[in-house]
Design an enzyme around this catalytic site. Structure first.
Site, PDB file in Angstrom:
ATOM      1  N   ARG A   1      26.094  35.741   0.888  1.00 58.64           N
ATOM      2  CA  ARG A   1      25.012  36.727   0.811  1.00 58.64           C
ATOM      3  C   ARG A   1      25.534  38.086   1.236  1.00 58.64           C
ATOM      4  NH1 ARG A   1      20.476  38.212   4.899  1.00 58.64           N
ATOM      5  NH2 ARG A   1      19.248  39.641   3.578  1.00 58.64           N
TER       6      ARG A   1
ATOM      7  N   TRP B   1      24.853  34.433  10.109  1.00 62.08           N
ATOM      8  CA  TRP B   1      25.122  35.853  10.329  1.00 62.08           C
ATOM      9  C   TRP B   1      26.065  35.955  11.503  1.00 62.08           C
ATOM     10  CZ3 TRP B   1      24.145  40.169   7.609  1.00 62.08           C
ATOM     11  CH2 TRP B   1      24.566  41.363   8.207  1.00 62.08           C
TER      12      TRP B   1
ATOM     13  N   GLU C   1      19.781  34.358   7.394  1.00 62.27           N
ATOM     14  CA  GLU C   1      20.498  34.839   8.587  1.00 62.27           C
ATOM     15  C   GLU C   1      20.142  33.975   9.795  1.00 62.27           C
ATOM     16  OE1 GLU C   1      20.116  38.975   9.716  1.00 62.27           O
ATOM     17  OE2 GLU C   1      20.127  39.556   7.600  1.00 62.27           O
TER      18      GLU C   1
ATOM     19  N   TYR D   1      16.702  34.569  14.808  1.00 56.20           N
ATOM     20  CA  TYR D   1      17.688  34.736  15.883  1.00 56.20           C
ATOM     21  C   TYR D   1      17.203  34.184  17.201  1.00 56.20           C
ATOM     22  CZ  TYR D   1      20.432  37.634  12.782  1.00 56.20           C
ATOM     23  OH  TYR D   1      21.191  38.072  11.731  1.00 56.20           O
TER      24      TYR D   1
ATOM     25  N   HIS E   1      19.144  46.425   1.947  1.00 52.32           N
ATOM     26  CA  HIS E   1      19.442  46.063   3.334  1.00 52.32           C
ATOM     27  C   HIS E   1      19.524  47.358   4.138  1.00 52.32           C
ATOM     28  CE1 HIS E   1      20.986  42.577   5.898  1.00 52.32           C
ATOM     29  NE2 HIS E   1      20.847  43.587   6.710  1.00 52.32           N
TER      30      HIS E   1
ATOM     31  N   GLN F   1      26.987  47.736   6.937  1.00 52.67           N
ATOM     32  CA  GLN F   1      27.595  47.163   8.141  1.00 52.67           C
ATOM     33  C   GLN F   1      29.064  46.799   7.971  1.00 52.67           C
ATOM     34  OE1 GLN F   1      23.949  44.393   8.597  1.00 52.67           O
ATOM     35  NE2 GLN F   1      24.654  44.755  10.673  1.00 52.67           N
TER      36      GLN F   1
ATOM     37  N   ASN G   1      15.550  42.955   2.759  1.00 52.01           N
ATOM     38  CA  ASN G   1      15.925  42.292   4.003  1.00 52.01           C
ATOM     39  C   ASN G   1      15.035  42.813   5.139  1.00 52.01           C
ATOM     40  OD1 ASN G   1      17.910  40.646   5.637  1.00 52.01           O
ATOM     41  ND2 ASN G   1      17.900  42.578   6.721  1.00 52.01           N
ATOM     42  N   GLU G   2      14.445  41.893   5.854  1.00 54.71           N
ATOM     43  CA  GLU G   2      13.717  42.190   7.097  1.00 54.71           C
ATOM     44  C   GLU G   2      12.797  43.423   6.979  1.00 54.71           C
ATOM     45  OE1 GLU G   2      16.527  42.163  10.349  1.00 54.71           O
ATOM     46  OE2 GLU G   2      16.943  40.045  10.059  1.00 54.71           O
TER      47      GLU G   2
ATOM     48  N   ASN H   1      15.227  34.856   8.234  1.00 53.34           N
ATOM     49  CA  ASN H   1      16.207  35.307   9.233  1.00 53.34           C
ATOM     50  C   ASN H   1      15.639  34.994  10.607  1.00 53.34           C
ATOM     51  OD1 ASN H   1      17.381  36.382   6.975  1.00 53.34           O
ATOM     52  ND2 ASN H   1      17.288  38.520   7.608  1.00 53.34           N
TER      53      ASN H   1
ATOM     54  N   GLU I   1      26.555  46.771  14.113  1.00 56.06           N
ATOM     55  CA  GLU I   1      25.266  46.181  14.457  1.00 56.06           C
ATOM     56  C   GLU I   1      24.237  47.264  14.759  1.00 56.06           C
ATOM     57  OE1 GLU I   1      23.928  43.308  14.038  1.00 56.06           O
ATOM     58  OE2 GLU I   1      22.082  43.978  15.011  1.00 56.06           O
ATOM     59  N   TRP I   2      24.020  48.125  13.767  1.00 52.09           N
ATOM     60  CA  TRP I   2      22.963  49.143  13.801  1.00 52.09           C
ATOM     61  C   TRP I   2      22.997  49.990  15.065  1.00 52.09           C
ATOM     62  CZ3 TRP I   2      22.277  49.383   8.953  1.00 52.09           C
ATOM     63  CH2 TRP I   2      22.256  48.226   8.162  1.00 52.09           C
TER      64      TRP I   2
HETATM   65  C1  LIG Z   1      12.984  49.413  22.388  1.00 52.67           C
HETATM   66  C2  LIG Z   1      12.554  48.234  21.589  1.00 52.67           C
HETATM   67  O1  LIG Z   1      13.634  47.823  20.793  1.00 52.67           O
HETATM   68  C3  LIG Z   1      13.298  46.740  20.040  1.00 52.67           C
HETATM   69  C4  LIG Z   1      14.536  46.300  19.274  1.00 52.67           C
HETATM   70  O2  LIG Z   1      13.996  45.427  18.330  1.00 52.67           O
HETATM   71  C5  LIG Z   1      14.857  44.821  17.496  1.00 52.67           C
HETATM   72  C6  LIG Z   1      14.327  43.769  16.789  1.00 52.67           C
HETATM   73  C7  LIG Z   1      15.127  43.085  15.914  1.00 52.67           C
HETATM   74  C8  LIG Z   1      16.449  43.472  15.753  1.00 52.67           C
HETATM   75  C9  LIG Z   1      17.283  42.698  14.852  1.00 52.67           C
HETATM   76  C10 LIG Z   1      18.638  42.829  14.638  1.00 52.67           C
HETATM   77  N1  LIG Z   1      18.930  41.827  13.811  1.00 52.67           N
HETATM   78  C11 LIG Z   1      20.268  41.461  13.312  1.00 52.67           C
HETATM   79  C12 LIG Z   1      20.350  42.081  11.947  1.00 52.67           C
HETATM   80  N2  LIG Z   1      19.462  41.392  10.997  1.00 52.67           N
HETATM   81  C13 LIG Z   1      19.901  41.930   9.735  1.00 52.67           C
HETATM   82  C14 LIG Z   1      21.386  42.122   9.867  1.00 52.67           C
HETATM   83  O3  LIG Z   1      21.692  43.416   9.446  1.00 52.67           O
HETATM   84  C15 LIG Z   1      21.709  41.964  11.352  1.00 52.67           C
HETATM   85  O4  LIG Z   1      22.565  42.986  11.801  1.00 52.67           O
HETATM   86  N3  LIG Z   1      17.850  41.145  13.489  1.00 52.67           N
HETATM   87  N4  LIG Z   1      16.833  41.649  14.149  1.00 52.67           N
HETATM   88  C16 LIG Z   1      16.986  44.547  16.456  1.00 52.67           C
HETATM   89  C17 LIG Z   1      16.180  45.227  17.340  1.00 52.67           C
END
Ligand SMILES: CCOCCOc1ccc(-c2cn(C[C@@H]3NC[C@@H](O)[C@H]3O)nn2)cc1
Length: 448
Positions: free
Chosen positions: A77, A400, A354, A298, A121, A20, A165-166, A296, A407-408
């Site tokens: 972290r 975080w 987070e 949110y 991660h 990221q 992570n997660e 973590n 952001e993915w």
């Molecule tokens: C169509 C359905 O779609 C469902 C989307 O479902 C999710 C669930 C959870 C997330 C999510 C994103 N983050 C933040 C990140 N945590 C680690 C760190 O890298 C941060 O960038 N936490 N949870 C995203 C999407």
């Protein structure tokens, strides 16, 4: 005016992750990860963004650490990119990659900032994905070998290790819902991935214990959310229990109880014909004692029963404030989930690894007025302090994130940082929330 005062020994920090923020995705020997491949797949990431440059922290980490020093935090972290140090996931080691992390960790230590390192991660080497990724049990031993190399390389420098992570995101979000890399939509595959990640976690903890690390600690960082029943109808209560069972118990019961939550595995079997590929000895490995639990958090929601869907569960909008990514601002859920975890798993030391919010405020005359983020921090740190008063063994809090970053699936469209990043110039601008958090860290209290 009320003072929210934290204990003297409270550790304050920030969190980031390799893919990221680092950038430098195609230089100095780094191998490709599943996120390099996924982000280059048309339609997967908002605006077609990718992590090729990101915040360019690979080259700018000294500047970032200077910002952390100004912030006054004592813990940072970050994560190591597996393909940067072992480009193919197994075999040859990339010395330039190791050298980068040594430079960065040494700079943290010189600035009296404790490194807390996440080994995984989400940036799995693509070469391993090409051989089945986490669906292939061989990836477990590849991960343990990578982890062992990191433990030995950073012995005496890194004292806080996080294995994964997660894991919910790395398994179900990525291989069943499919919005994260590698983007499959197969519940049995995702269940296999989740199990093999848990086995890899346990084998890594066991490997770490075998190295007799003197003062180090190891844990892992699941993400949790809170689901409050819409009514006292049993069907709504049961629906919330399944949501919690998927997000929390699925990844915590195996580690702390040595078994999966049976109400969930039975649901998966009966409704979806999906089973967990447990082999002899797996559960004993997974439930290796850990030194701390990363949490973590949110958001949370009010939810209820519905017909259909994986869990027969849906959220019910209650008009809560939402952040710019559309998540409820739900500090009560933070308190409740922490007390729930304490009551169900005992009082393992917890670091909030987070917690933060997405607000996309832009600079005006060099100032970023992100009032929403300050309010979110106030409310969640107040809930955290209440959980501590209720006996939850909180050791530290990492917000975080330090920087706006990739952001993915949302790419750079969603900003979680207390520091604004101009992605064209890579200039960093401290937001108002940076100064609020700095004051809180300095005083170890804030006023509400
Ligand atoms: C169509 C359905 O779609 C469902 C989307 O479902 C999710 C669930 C959870 C997330 C999510 C994103 N983050 C933040 C990140 N945590 C680690 C760190 O890298 C941060 O960038 N936490 N949870 C995203 C999407």
């Amino acid at each position: 005016m009320t003072i929210i005062q934290f204990p003297e020994e409270m550790k304050w920090g920030t969190a980031t992750a390799s893919y990221q923020i680092e950038g430098a995705a195609n230089i100095d020997g780094r191998g490709q990860s599943i996120w390099d491949a996924f982000s280059k797949t048309p339609g997967k990431i908002v605006n077609g963004d990718n992590g090729d440059i990101a915040c360019d922290s690979y080259h700018r980490f000294e500047e970032d650490i200077k910002i952390m020093k100004d912030l006054g935090i004592t813990t940072y972290r970050f994560s190591i990119a597996w393909p940067r140090v072992i480009p193919q996931g197994v075999g040859d080691v990339n010395q330039e990659g190791l050298d980068f992390y040594h430079r960065m960790v040494d700079c943290l230590l010189e600035n009296e900032i404790e490194p807390m390192c996440t080994l995984y991660h989400w940036d799995l080497p693509q070469a391993l994905q090409d051989k089945g990724g986490w669906d292939n049990r061989e990836t477990i031993d590849a991960f343990v070998e990578y982890a062992e190399l990191m433990f030995k390389q950073f012995e005496g420098k890194i004292k806080y290790w996080i294995t994964f992570n997660e894991p919910w995101c790395a398994s179900f979000l990525s291989n069943y819902i499919g919005v994260h890399a590698p983007g499959f939509q197969d519940l049995q595959l995702a269940t296999n991935v989740a199990h093999h990640i848990l086995v890899a976690h346990g084998k890594t903890v066991k490997k770490y214990r075998g190295l007799n690390s003197k003062e180090g600690q190891i844990g892992y960082a699941p993400n949790v959310e809170w689901n409050e029943p819409f009514s006292n109808r049993q069907e709504d209560i049961d629906a919330c229990r399944r949501a919690s069972g998927w997000f929390i118990e699925w990844f915590m019961d195996p580690v702390f109880k040595g078994e999966y939550p049976s109400f969930m595995t039975e649901w998966f079997k009966e409704k979806e014909g999906v089973t967990v590929p447990v082999l002899e000895g797996d559960m004993e490995l997974i439930s290796q004692p850990i030194d701390f639990l990363g949490i973590n958090y949110y958001t949370g929601s009010v939810s209820k029963h519905t017909d259909g869907g994986l869990l027969h569960h849906e959220q019910v909008d209650q008009g809560y404030q939402k952040t710019d990514i559309g998540w409820n601002v739900f500090p009560e859920g933070f308190y409740k989930v922490l007390v729930y975890i304490k009551d169900r798993y005992g009082n393992v030391p917890i670091y909030i690894t987070e917690n933060g919010s997405c607000y996309n405020d832009e600079p005006v005359n060099g100032v970023v007025k992100d009032e929403g983020r300050i309010t979110y921090l106030r409310q969640h740190l107040t809930a955290l302090r209440r959980a501590m008063h209720s006996g939850v063994n909180i050791k530290g809090y990492m917000t975080w994130s330090l920087l706006d970053n990739f952001e993915w699936a949302e790419g750079y469209s969603m900003r979680f940082g207390i520091v604004f990043v101009n992605y064209r110039t890579l200039e960093r601008i401290k937001k108002d929330s940076f100064y609020w958090y700095k004051q809180t860290v300095q005083n170890n209290f804030f006023e509400i």
